[in-house]
Design a protein around this motif. Structure first.
Motif, PDB file in Angstrom:
ATOM      1  N   GLN B 584       0.912  -1.146  -0.131  1.00  0.00           N
ATOM      2  CA  GLN B 584      -0.031  -0.218   0.154  1.00  0.00           C
ATOM      3  C   GLN B 584       0.952   1.195  -0.131  1.00  0.00           C
ATOM      4  O   GLN B 584       1.845   1.231   0.840  1.00  0.00           O
ATOM      5  CB  GLN B 584      -0.850   0.144   1.173  1.00  0.00           C
ATOM      6  N   ASN B 585       0.612   2.084  -0.798  1.00  0.00           N
ATOM      7  CA  ASN B 585       1.032   3.347  -0.823  1.00  0.00           C
ATOM      8  C   ASN B 585       0.196   4.622  -0.681  1.00  0.00           C
ATOM      9  O   ASN B 585      -0.869   4.482  -1.398  1.00  0.00           O
ATOM     10  CB  ASN B 585       1.995   3.734  -2.030  1.00  0.00           C
ATOM     11  N   MET B 586       0.185   5.370   0.037  1.00  0.00           N
ATOM     12  CA  MET B 586      -0.903   6.383   0.354  1.00  0.00           C
ATOM     13  C   MET B 586      -0.173   7.796   0.854  1.00  0.00           C
ATOM     14  O   MET B 586       0.738   8.036   1.487  1.00  0.00           O
ATOM     15  CB  MET B 586      -1.614   6.193   1.712  1.00  0.00           C
ATOM     16  N   VAL B 587      -0.671   8.800   0.035  1.00  0.00           N
ATOM     17  CA  VAL B 587      -0.225  10.165   0.406  1.00  0.00           C
ATOM     18  C   VAL B 587      -1.288  10.935   0.673  1.00  0.00           C
ATOM     19  O   VAL B 587      -2.525  10.904  -0.077  1.00  0.00           O
ATOM     20  CB  VAL B 587       0.731  10.526  -0.788  1.00  0.00           C
ATOM     21  N   MET B 588      -1.506  11.891   1.599  1.00  0.00           N
ATOM     22  CA  MET B 588      -2.369  12.728   1.969  1.00  0.00           C
ATOM     23  C   MET B 588      -1.521  14.159   2.217  1.00  0.00           C
ATOM     24  O   MET B 588      -0.779  14.287   2.981  1.00  0.00           O
ATOM     25  CB  MET B 588      -3.356  12.435   3.013  1.00  0.00           C
ATOM     26  N   ALA B 589      -2.136  15.288   1.298  1.00  0.00           N
ATOM     27  CA  ALA B 589      -1.479  16.426   1.785  1.00  0.00           C
ATOM     28  C   ALA B 589      -2.472  17.518   1.526  1.00  0.00           C
ATOM     29  O   ALA B 589      -3.398  17.308   0.984  1.00  0.00           O
ATOM     30  CB  ALA B 589      -0.436  16.656   0.737  1.00  0.00           C
ATOM     31  N   GLY B 590      -2.146  18.734   2.177  1.00  0.00           N
ATOM     32  CA  GLY B 590      -3.066  19.993   2.130  1.00  0.00           C
ATOM     33  C   GLY B 590      -2.478  21.166   2.738  1.00  0.00           C
ATOM     34  O   GLY B 590      -1.586  21.166   3.252  1.00  0.00           O
ATOM     35  N   LEU B 591      -2.972  22.121   2.067  1.00  0.00           N
ATOM     36  CA  LEU B 591      -2.555  23.424   2.526  1.00  0.00           C
ATOM     37  C   LEU B 591      -3.586  24.259   2.257  1.00  0.00           C
ATOM     38  O   LEU B 591      -4.657  24.331   1.639  1.00  0.00           O
ATOM     39  CB  LEU B 591      -1.465  24.012   1.624  1.00  0.00           C
ATOM     40  N   GLY B 592      -3.690  25.164   3.329  1.00  0.00           N
ATOM     41  CA  GLY B 592      -4.942  26.273   3.366  1.00  0.00           C
ATOM     42  C   GLY B 592      -4.515  27.653   4.090  1.00  0.00           C
ATOM     43  O   GLY B 592      -3.391  27.677   4.818  1.00  0.00           O
ATOM     44  N   GLY B 593      -5.319  28.559   3.989  1.00  0.00           N
ATOM     45  CA  GLY B 593      -5.000  29.858   4.563  1.00  0.00           C
ATOM     46  C   GLY B 593      -6.286  30.623   4.843  1.00  0.00           C
ATOM     47  O   GLY B 593      -7.336  30.386   4.138  1.00  0.00           O
ATOM     48  N   VAL B 594      -6.335  31.540   5.638  1.00  0.00           N
ATOM     49  CA  VAL B 594      -7.141  32.376   6.136  1.00  0.00           C
ATOM     50  C   VAL B 594      -6.609  33.872   6.031  1.00  0.00           C
ATOM     51  O   VAL B 594      -5.604  34.268   6.696  1.00  0.00           O
ATOM     52  CB  VAL B 594      -7.876  32.222   7.434  1.00  0.00           C
ATOM     53  N   LEU B 595      -7.386  34.840   5.014  1.00  0.00           N
ATOM     54  CA  LEU B 595      -6.821  36.084   5.223  1.00  0.00           C
ATOM     55  C   LEU B 595      -8.067  36.905   5.666  1.00  0.00           C
ATOM     56  O   LEU B 595      -9.178  37.014   5.268  1.00  0.00           O
ATOM     57  CB  LEU B 595      -6.473  36.398   3.703  1.00  0.00           C
ATOM     58  N   THR B 596      -7.758  37.974   6.558  1.00  0.00           N
ATOM     59  CA  THR B 596      -8.558  38.985   6.790  1.00  0.00           C
ATOM     60  C   THR B 596      -8.110  40.363   6.481  1.00  0.00           C
ATOM     61  O   THR B 596      -7.535  41.083   7.565  1.00  0.00           O
ATOM     62  CB  THR B 596      -8.808  38.809   8.203  1.00  0.00           C
ATOM     63  N   PRO B 597      -8.130  40.980   5.253  1.00  0.00           N
ATOM     64  CA  PRO B 597      -7.409  41.838   4.991  1.00  0.00           C
ATOM     65  C   PRO B 597      -8.172  43.165   5.784  1.00  0.00           C
ATOM     66  O   PRO B 597      -7.525  44.392   5.776  1.00  0.00           O
ATOM     67  CB  PRO B 597      -7.782  41.862   3.581  1.00  0.00           C
TER      68      PRO B 597
END
Lengths: 138, 625
Positions: B584-597
């Motif tokens: 088994q080969n498994m990859v999970m990845a993520g990126l996120g951001g919150v901007l309050t200008p």
């Protein structure tokens, strides 16, 4: 035999208060999903010497001349192919008056694209909804 | 009094809070409607995505009625929430508190789940209609007599019958939970509780069965579903000084009044040859399928927590559970899943944990768990039939036929099947946390688990499996704006769970046509040994080695911007199988951001990626007879 699934999901949200009592917000989610079996193959092997199992059916299907052949299973891995695209989109606004009365309006879009239908056939759909309500706070 | 509380609270609820403006009550009423601009078509009933659990999308117009009410005065607190959209989509909750001596909570929700319709198109994967048949769709499945009708092609092939091809399936699920607590003023630390949960699944689903030897003819039909689960659970909690105890009992009743479905099995073309090989055929008439027995569960749970001092805590619990199948009378018990007797399943679980904080830098946990499972065996008495007089080999049963021809008794007319879950397991482990500096922390863990199976020979699996799990985790807070988490886990399994004699030969060489049988009762051409006996390779989808690594970060480069990133990789392998390794080969990845200008604007976005891949091996046997 290899089996793999893969999914990409993107989401974005925005919320803006135009006035202290008036807000607009939106949400978008987009998903692409794939899945399939690969490297599944069988060498040809068929019964011989039996009047029934070794029946010559080439007249019916020249591509499959034997009644039974393990190699006829080749290609069934295509039934495992999955290819989905999904979009959920919402935009809404809420406005609250000084006397406790509020107005709310929301729009929804649900889109699901089934590129490789399987046993459940095409599960794709597109629907849109509009919801509005008045609220009173006390 | 309780009746009054109940009547008030079933209107709905949320939390109770004091009012800033001095009012002892507040609330909101909502009224509106939902319209579907683009309706769901009937052929989209099994659609996925946003429509699968969305009931209003099935209507042009639905209402939107809701509200909430909160009140608090003189030690009396009340809250209620309600939302009604259509008959399938409703939510209500409520809470009443009387000077915190009596607290009552209730929660009801109901939603609709659109289910798939399996048209069984995949069963056409390896058959094709003869040109002379005139059938455009082989899956429309004419009766066996029509199929055979002078033609040989396809008589031993898979086909199917959908008795409800246009039916739309869906289940409405409702759950109602109630909880009442009594805090006894005369006995501080004593709390008595009673929980009740009701769940109902009601609607229509697709039921399937076979109606020929093995799975050559698959039949499906629509089945009305009505299943109800009731949980009754009294509980008592007591705290005396540093010792806290809790005892609870659960009684569950699962009742069904699902539609009773029946099917007439295919007839036999060669009755004189095969009558003794099948337990049932069309001469038996309608036979039941897709029956679910009623059942009960009884469970007792006891928990203790002892705070030895401010730094050392001991916790433990014990759980005993018993499941029982009900209703065991009637004909065709095997077909109805009753197997002639009630089936009891027993389980005992003990958990214990000791936590100690040595100083500001070090703390550790010691923990253990023991569990055993004991299930009744299933006794099966088969429907033994005799071939008619004049049949080749004589008017004999299958067992008599083999005995007469080879002296070998092949067919087991009665047998007992023991549970594959019988056995026991225990876990012992420890973890140590080291706070090296204010910003850096490590956690080391080790866990050993041993699982022993009582009926391993019957099920062709290992007698015992031992697992060693090592883990290393660290937190690194670089500064107030940047933080990293690193985790690594390694697992080694000795004798991983494999199915011995699962498929073909270890080198995959099974692929020889065995030839024609020497006679009607040729032992060498029977399913055993011709199929079972040739399966000698062990296979599994469970790992022998696992490596798992994860990295997470949180970064706040600006006051108005926060970001996060995570990636997890898992590699698992089992070489303790024959043939190709399982991987088994498994990859999970993520990126996120919150901007309050700016104060009134919030923007957020994220991306997630998932990849999961398995390597395995399949070996397919072809058998006719």
């Amino acid at each position: 035999m290899d089996y793999h699934t893969e999914a990409h999901t993107l989401n974005a949200n925005a919320s803006y208060s135009i006035l202290p009592n008036w807000n607009v917000s939106t949400n978008l989610a987009f998903t692409v999903g794939h899945g399939n079996i690969s490297d599944l193959s069988f060498a040809s092997m068929y019964p011989t010497g039996d009047a029934k199992l070794d029946l010559d059916v080439s007249a019916v299907n020249p591509d499959m001349p034997h009644l039974y052949d393990v190699a006829y299973l080749n290609g069934m891995d295509k039934y495992s192919d999955l290819d989905y695209k999904e979009v959920d989109f919402t935009i809404g606004t809420s406005y609250r008056m000084n006397n406790g009365i509020g107005l709310n309006l929301n729009y929804y879009l649900y889109y699901f694209d089934d590129e490789d239908p399987y046993v459940y056939r095409d599960q794709g759909s597109t629907t849109q909804m509009l919801m509005g309500y008045v609220s009173y706070s006390f | 009094m309780l009746t009054a509380i109940f009547a008030l609270a079933t209107a709905g609820a949320s939390t109770v809070c004091a009012k800033d403006d001095g009012k002892w009550y507040s609330g909101e009423i909502k009224a509106g409607a939902t319209t579907t601009l683009q309706e769901l078509h009937s052929d989209e009933s099994g659609a996925k995505g946003g429509t699968e659990y969305n009931s209003p999308v099935g209507y042009k117009w639905t209402t939107y009625l809701g509200g909430n009410l909160e009140a608090m005065k003189d030690g009396f607190a009340f809250s209620a929430d309600a939302l009604y959209r259509d008959v399938y989509e409703q939510d209500y909750s409520g809470m009443v508190s009387l000077k915190r001596v009596i607290n009552f909570k209730t929660d009801y929700s109901r939603f609709y789940h659109r289910l798939d319709h399996d048209y069984m198109d995949n069963l056409n994967a390896h058959i094709f209609p003869p040109a002379s048949s005139g059938w455009s769709n082989w899956g429309s499945s004419p009766e066996l007599a029509d199929i055979d009708g002078g033609k040989t092609i396809g008589t031993a092939n898979v086909y199917h019958t959908d008795l409800a091809p246009d039916e739309l399936f869906g289940i409405a699920r409702a759950e109602w939970k109630n909880k009442v607590d009594f805090n006894i003023p005369m006995f501080p630390g004593l709390k008595l509780s009673f929980n009740h949960r009701f769940e109902q699944r009601k609607g229509e689903d697709q039921a399937m069965t076979d109606s020929k030897c093995l799975s050559c003819h698959v039949v499906s039909n629509a089945q009305s579903i009505n299943e109800r689960t009731n949980d009754y659970s009294p509980k008592a909690s007591l705290r005396i000084g540093t010792l806290a105890m809790e005892f609870s009992y659960l009684h569950r009743e699962f009742d069904t009044s699902n539609e009773d479905l029946s099917v007439v099995y295919n007839g036999l073309k060669g009755k004189e040859l095969f009558q003794n090989r099948l337990q049932y055929d069309n001469t038996t008439g309608e036979l039941p399928f897709s029956r679910t027995p009623d059942s009960t569960k009884d469970s007792f749970k006891g928990k203790i927590r002892w705070d030895l001092n401010a730094h050392n805590i001991f916790t433990a619990n014990y759980i005993y559970s018993q499941y029982t199948n009900q209703t065991v009378d009637g004909a065709y018990d095997i077909l109805m899943g009753k197997f002639g007797d009630e089936i009891d399943l027993h389980s005992n679980i003990v958990n214990a944990k000791f936590h100690s904080k040595i100083n500001r830098a070090f703390s550790f946990n010691l923990f253990g768990r023991y569990q055993n499972l004991s299930n009744d065996s299933v006794d099966i008495e088969k429907n033994v039939r005799t071939n008619p007089a004049g049949a080749p080999g004589g008017d004999v049963t299958l067992t008599e036929g083999y005995i007469n021809n080879s002296g070998w008794s092949y067919f087991e007319e009665e047998e007992s099947r023991s549970s594959g879950y019988d056995g026991n397991s225990y876990i012992v482990g420890t973890d140590l946390t080291w706070r090296m500096t204010r910003g850096i922390k490590f956690k080391f863990g080790y866990e050993f688990e041993r699982e022993k199976r009582d009926n391993y020979e019957h099920h062709h699996v290992p007698k015992a499996t031992k697992e060693h799990k090592f883990s290393l985790a660290s937190d690194w807070r670089v500064n107030h704006n940047l933080k990293f988490d690193f985790d690594y886990k390694f697992e080694y399994v000795d004798d991983p769970y494999v199915l011995k004699d699962a498929e073909c030969t270890p080198d995959g060489s099974y692929g020889v046509y065995a030839g024609l049988p020497a006679g009607l009762y040729d032992v060498e051409r029977a399913y055993e040994p011709a199929i079972y006996g040739e399966r000698t390779a062990a296979r599994s989808n469970m790992p022998e080695y696992v490596h798992e690594i994860m990295v997470k970060s949180h970064w706040h480069p600006l006051h108005s911007l926060s970001t996060n990133f995570h990636v997890k990789y898992r590699y698992a392998k089992n070489s303790d199988v024959d043939g190709k390794d399982w991987k088994q080969n498994m990859v999970m990845a993520g990126l996120g951001g919150v901007l309050t200008p700016m104060k009134d604007l919030v923007l957020s976005a994220g991306y997630t990626y998932m990849y999961d891949s398995y390597d395995s091996q399949y070996c397919i046997a072809i058998y006719d007879g």
